[in-house]
Motif scaffolding. Structure first.
Motif: not given
Lengths: 293, 351
Positions: A96-101, A116-118, A124-136, B293-299
């Motif tokens: 699993i990719r980091w983003r998909d996690a 949601p936190c992200y 890069g989907w920044p994380c809001d630690y105070d959001a209250g949802g699940y995160r890594l 558009t979305h975010q993932a590998a650009c290919e």
């Protein structure tokens, strides 16, 4: 009281904080462990350079998944299961990719009515630690939970590790059903093996030299950073890699169409206070009584 | 020491042959493409919208086929007879996106929606049936392997039917059919017991063959004797298929195109087999500020690929084509302004 009931009577390793950790059931029925606020010595001074210097860290309380995220949890949220070994839905997710996690974390938050936190609208989907949802988990949260009050980098005896972890010496080169080895002192399973687990932090080998002491969240976040911290041993790890202080930086796979690193898994955490966690226990008990009069 | 003129003849002939060979290869590929009767179709991101473009084989005569502001069109594939186009269309934004499979005539008429929550369509060899992959769940997800099963849509009868083995087909992507109609070649990721593989799938049966080649996004040559695919992010390869082997296998690698810096993806064959088109650009994972558009590998389909262009390479090269070298008789750029040009497909215009 509730903690004592919910922790059951399984044998556990010594822990200075064990009376304060307890199991809760979340709205979606996934068991989590309340990890109490506390202080610990993070890192290790005698092995790999990136594990030092040993430094004191204090953390706020949080919930952590008792088990690694499994295939059935992914599919329950209608997310594609990226895993190599799909013969049992109770196995941990890998490849699993980091983003998909992080997507899983957000989906799970929304399914339970949490914020949601992200932020998926930002690079890069920044994380809001105070959001209250699940995160890594942060690296510090992960190591604190894995130690479960122990000062040892391997909180179980070496010759007993096989009863606590699926790793290179006993895993038969594959993953296994989550929770099929003994838990650590705080009832967290598979912290030493099965799959390695994504953390939130950017990986930097010398970060401990400059780490904050309170709730450290890793080096400055950046969308360009492609290596994130990954913690815990896996089915292919040596015993040394199963130590709770062992660190590895892993390419996120976020810009890789074909990510097939089949030891990369994860589990979720959620920032929470003791009172909020106790309320979850009461709610679970109440719902249990109403279902089973 | 003097040499008899006859003894020089072999050297002279070799020199002549070498010169001729050089002159063929020295001829810019663009010139050869200009003489080609074929055209290309590809996706592009223009004015905050995904559109489908066509051009002549040499990249000239660019035309926007879709010009739709309310939806995004991607992943175009022209029918072998050159009369129809299938593609996917994305509507909505973010996690509310709905991807569907569409067809239309090459002149823009006859637009039809074939299936919602479906993706990666392609044509059967006889141009009368569409192959498409239903999504694993109706919920949006951008990853390419988010599919379950394989469906056929017969245009004359307007009927959908599942592949005979559809229950077992899971997490396939990028299918295409052989010119004899017997096989589909596709990639699988994390499905059907495979970690990641390139598979031959019997079009009307249950046979599945692992081609045992690394990478993804395979496509048959027009004569069915070869396969082109991406063994990694920075290589496109051509291999000869040994159909007499049991099971069929890729017997030898015939050509390799390499680019140490850029990613190269989405290979497709010209109808005469003389050229390949390839998408090329730097690695990235999209730009969430761009609508649709979305975010993932650009290919991947639906990810904005900054500065990506379409290039063409010659398949008659006898050596590895190194894209780090200047454009020459072996490769050339077809698009220049990097508007996320991807997923090209060759076709022969119908008369």
């Amino acid at each position: 009281m509730a903690a004592a009931i919910l922790m059951g009577c399984q044998p556990r390793e010594e822990s200075s904080n064990r009376s304060q950790s307890f199991e809760v059931k979340t709205a979606s029925g996934i068991p989590m462990i309340f990890v109490p606020a506390g202080r610990f010595e993070m890192g290790s001074g005698d092995t790999h350079p990136d594990e030092g210097p040993v430094h004191e860290v204090t953390l706020d309380a949080f919930l952590m998944d008792q088990f690694e995220v499994s295939h059935e949890q992914m599919t329950a949220l209608q997310l594609p299961n990226p895993s190599h070994w799909q013969d049992d839905p109770r196995k941990p997710v890998e490849q699993i990719r980091w983003r998909d996690a992080k997507l899983f974390c957000n989906e799970r938050s929304m399914a339970e009515g949490l914020q949601p936190c992200y932020d998926e609208s930002q690079p890069g989907w920044p994380c809001d630690y105070d959001a209250g949802g699940y995160r890594l988990p942060t690296e510090a949260e992960w190591e604190y939970a894995a130690r479960a009050g122990s000062s040892s980098a391997l909180p179980v005896a070496k010759d007993r590790l096989k009863t606590y972890a699926w790793f290179g010496e006993n895993a038969d080169a594959r993953t296994h059903v989550v929770g099929s080895r003994r838990p650590n002192a705080w009832q967290l399973h598979d912290m030493f093996g099965n799959v390695s687990e994504w953390c939130q932090d950017v990986y930097e080998a010398n970060y401990y030299e400059v780490s904050a002491s309170a709730n450290p969240r890793g080096p400055k976040d950046s969308a360009e950073q492609t290596k994130r911290s990954m913690r815990g041993g896996s089915w292919k790890s040596t015993l040394d890699m199963c130590r709770v202080s062992f660190r590895q930086g892993q390419q996120t796979g976020d810009s890789d169409a074909c990510f097939f690193t089949d030891y990369c898994g994860f589990r979720c955490v959620r920032s929470i206070t003791l009172d909020q966690a106790k309320a979850l226990v009461v709610r679970a008990e109440t719902e249990g009584q109403s279902q089973n009069p | 020491m003097t040499m008899h003129p006859d003894s020089l003849r072999p050297f002279f002939l070799a020199f002549l042959c070498h010169g001729l060979l050089l002159s063929v290869w020295a001829e810019p590929l663009k010139t050869r493409l200009t003489q080609s009767p074929h055209q290309l179709v590809y996706e592009a991101y223009i004015d905050d919208n995904w559109e489908i473009m066509t051009s002549h084989a040499d990249g000239s005569q660019v035309r926007n086929l879709t010009r739709s502001k309310d939806r995004h069109e991607l992943y175009p594939q022209v029918s072998p007879d050159g009369t129809k186009l299938c593609f996917v269309s994305d509507q909505g934004a973010g996690r509310d996106t709905v991807r569907s499979v569409h067809i239309m005539n090459m002149d823009g008429s006859g637009h039809q929606v074939i299936a919602d929550h479906a993706r990666q369509p392609c044509w059967t060899h006889d141009s009368d049936t569409l192959i498409y992959l239903p999504q694993e769940y109706p919920k949006w997800n951008v990853v390419d392997y988010y599919t379950k099963g394989l469906m056929y849509y017969h245009l004359p009868t307007k009927k959908h039917r599942p592949h005979p083995n559809t229950e077992k087909l899971h997490h396939l992507y990028n299918p295409s059919m052989s010119s004899d109609g017997h096989w589909i070649v596709a990639t699988v990721h994390a499905g059907m017991g495979f970690k990641h593989a390139i598979l031959l799938i019997e079009a009307e049966g249950e046979r599945i063959v692992d081609l045992q080649i690394p990478g993804c996004r395979p496509t048959f040559s027009p004569d069915g004797t070869k396969v082109a695919w991406g063994p990694g992010d920075h290589e496109i390869a051509i291999g000869r298929i040994d159909w007499k082997a049991n099971p069929p296998q890729v017997a030898e690698k015939l050509l390799s195109v390499k680019d140490a810096v850029h990613k190269i993806y989405h290979v497709d064959w010209a109808p005469d087999g003389r050229f390949l088109s390839i998408s090329r650009g730097l690695s990235s994972d999209g730009d969430p500020s761009k609508p649709g558009t979305h975010q993932a590998a650009c290919e991947m389909v639906g990810i904005y690929a900054k500065d990506w262009n379409i290039i063409a390479v010659a398949t008659d090269a006898s050596e590895t084509i190194d894209l780090a070298k200047e454009e020459n008789g072996l490769w050339t750029t077809l698009t220049l302004d990097g508007r996320s040009y991807k997923e090209s497909d060759w076709f022969t215009p119908s008369r």
